[in-house]
Design a protein around this motif. Structure first.
Motif, PDB file in Angstrom:
ATOM      1  N   ASP A 105      -6.443   0.275  -2.593  1.00 18.83           N
ATOM      2  CA  ASP A 105      -7.565  -0.275  -1.829  1.00 18.83           C
ATOM      3  C   ASP A 105      -7.766   0.464  -0.511  1.00 18.83           C
ATOM      4  OD1 ASP A 105      -6.542  -3.555  -2.816  1.00 18.83           O
ATOM      5  OD2 ASP A 105      -8.100  -2.296  -3.715  1.00 18.83           O
ATOM      6  N   LEU A 106      -6.668   0.786   0.151  1.00 17.09           N
ATOM      7  CA  LEU A 106      -6.757   1.400   1.478  1.00 17.09           C
ATOM      8  C   LEU A 106      -5.503   2.218   1.760  1.00 17.09           C
ATOM      9  CD1 LEU A 106      -8.373   1.494   4.210  1.00 17.09           C
ATOM     10  CD2 LEU A 106      -6.918  -0.401   4.949  1.00 17.09           C
ATOM     11  N   PHE A 107      -5.689   3.462   2.178  1.00 15.68           N
ATOM     12  CA  PHE A 107      -4.585   4.309   2.604  1.00 15.68           C
ATOM     13  C   PHE A 107      -4.470   4.193   4.122  1.00 15.68           C
ATOM     14  CE2 PHE A 107      -5.813   6.245  -1.372  1.00 15.68           C
ATOM     15  CZ  PHE A 107      -4.621   6.668  -1.929  1.00 15.68           C
ATOM     16  N   LEU A 108      -3.309   3.816   4.608  1.00 13.86           N
ATOM     17  CA  LEU A 108      -3.040   3.807   6.041  1.00 13.86           C
ATOM     18  C   LEU A 108      -2.462   5.177   6.372  1.00 13.86           C
ATOM     19  CD1 LEU A 108      -1.446   0.271   6.351  1.00 13.86           C
ATOM     20  CD2 LEU A 108      -3.836   0.931   6.692  1.00 13.86           C
ATOM     21  N   LEU A 112      -0.567  13.829  -7.992  1.00 17.52           N
ATOM     22  CA  LEU A 112      -0.100  12.448  -7.967  1.00 17.52           C
ATOM     23  C   LEU A 112      -0.965  11.606  -7.045  1.00 17.52           C
ATOM     24  CD1 LEU A 112       3.766  12.957  -7.855  1.00 17.52           C
ATOM     25  CD2 LEU A 112       2.379  12.217  -9.785  1.00 17.52           C
ATOM     26  N   LEU A 113      -1.344  12.173  -5.926  1.00 17.68           N
ATOM     27  CA  LEU A 113      -2.208  11.461  -4.994  1.00 17.68           C
ATOM     28  C   LEU A 113      -3.555  11.162  -5.634  1.00 17.68           C
ATOM     29  CD1 LEU A 113      -2.297  10.329  -2.166  1.00 17.68           C
ATOM     30  CD2 LEU A 113      -3.049  12.558  -1.352  1.00 17.68           C
ATOM     31  N   GLU A 114      -4.097  12.129  -6.353  1.00 21.44           N
ATOM     32  CA  GLU A 114      -5.376  11.925  -7.036  1.00 21.44           C
ATOM     33  C   GLU A 114      -5.292  10.780  -8.038  1.00 21.44           C
ATOM     34  OE1 GLU A 114      -6.413  15.691  -8.751  1.00 21.44           O
ATOM     35  OE2 GLU A 114      -6.735  16.614  -6.803  1.00 21.44           O
ATOM     36  N   GLU A 115      -4.143  10.629  -8.687  1.00 20.83           N
ATOM     37  CA  GLU A 115      -3.977   9.576  -9.684  1.00 20.83           C
ATOM     38  C   GLU A 115      -3.951   8.186  -9.073  1.00 20.83           C
ATOM     39  OE1 GLU A 115      -0.747  10.195 -12.437  1.00 20.83           O
ATOM     40  OE2 GLU A 115      -1.179  12.332 -12.536  1.00 20.83           O
ATOM     41  N   ILE A 116      -3.453   8.052  -7.858  1.00 15.70           N
ATOM     42  CA  ILE A 116      -3.349   6.710  -7.285  1.00 15.70           C
ATOM     43  C   ILE A 116      -4.562   6.309  -6.455  1.00 15.70           C
ATOM     44  CG2 ILE A 116      -0.838   6.732  -7.329  1.00 15.70           C
ATOM     45  CD1 ILE A 116      -0.984   7.034  -4.234  1.00 15.70           C
ATOM     46  N   LYS A 159       0.853  -1.187   0.000  1.00 15.53           N
ATOM     47  CA  LYS A 159       0.000   0.000   0.000  1.00 15.53           C
ATOM     48  C   LYS A 159       0.892   1.241   0.000  1.00 15.53           C
ATOM     49  CE  LYS A 159      -3.639  -2.536   0.641  1.00 15.53           C
ATOM     50  NZ  LYS A 159      -3.833  -3.379  -0.465  1.00 15.53           N
ATOM     51  N   VAL A 160       0.434   2.284  -0.630  1.00 13.92           N
ATOM     52  CA  VAL A 160       1.167   3.546  -0.621  1.00 13.92           C
ATOM     53  C   VAL A 160       0.692   4.350   0.582  1.00 13.92           C
ATOM     54  CG1 VAL A 160       1.588   5.693  -1.846  1.00 13.92           C
ATOM     55  CG2 VAL A 160       1.423   3.560  -3.115  1.00 13.92           C
TER      56      VAL A 160
END
Length: 135
Positions: A50-53, A41-45, A31-32
């Motif tokens: 599935d889930l950002f920690l 860049l964040l919008e693109e990923i 996970k990123v």
């Protein structure tokens, strides 16, 4: 299909690691984890993740700045942006005894959680000194 999604995610992560300054992005369990990246860049990923920690070291900006050297405002702004675009998140809140273990911090974590539409939970994690040797 699952393999194609994995390859797409790995390509996105490679792009991020190449374009963002060291320390701005961490990769854990595939996970990123976003700290301070460019919004575009964040919008693109978001669709690839599935889930950002999301690490929330402190909800008090003054204390966050004093202990980490950076404001928590960009971190919180990016969290809200990811949430507004449908990104699934889980808050990971590090608790340091005597620093951020007061009722006001716990209340702020609860308020933050309830303000997010796509947050799947909040973890309260006691600080441990195991990583101190890295500094």
């Amino acid at each position: 299909m699952r393999m194609k999604r994995l390859l797409t995610l790995l390509c996105a992560m490679a792009m991020l690691l190449a374009l963002i300054p060291a320390g701005a992005v961490s990769v854990s369990a595939g996970k990123v984890l976003k700290h301070r990246t460019e919004t575009t860049l964040l919008e693109e990923i978001i669709p690839l993740t599935d889930l950002f920690l999301w690490d929330v070291k402190d909800t008090d900006d003054t204390r966050h700045l004093a202990y980490t050297g950076v404001s928590n405002k960009p971190i919180m702004e990016n969290l809200r942006m990811v949430d507004s675009l449908g990104g699934q998140t889980r808050l990971r809140c590090i608790l340091v005894n005597g620093v951020n273990t007061e009722k006001a911090h716990y209340t702020a974590i609860a308020e933050l959680y309830h303000s997010l539409q796509n947050c799947k939970g909040a973890e309260l994690l006691p600080y441990h000194p195991y990583g101190d040797s890295k500094t």
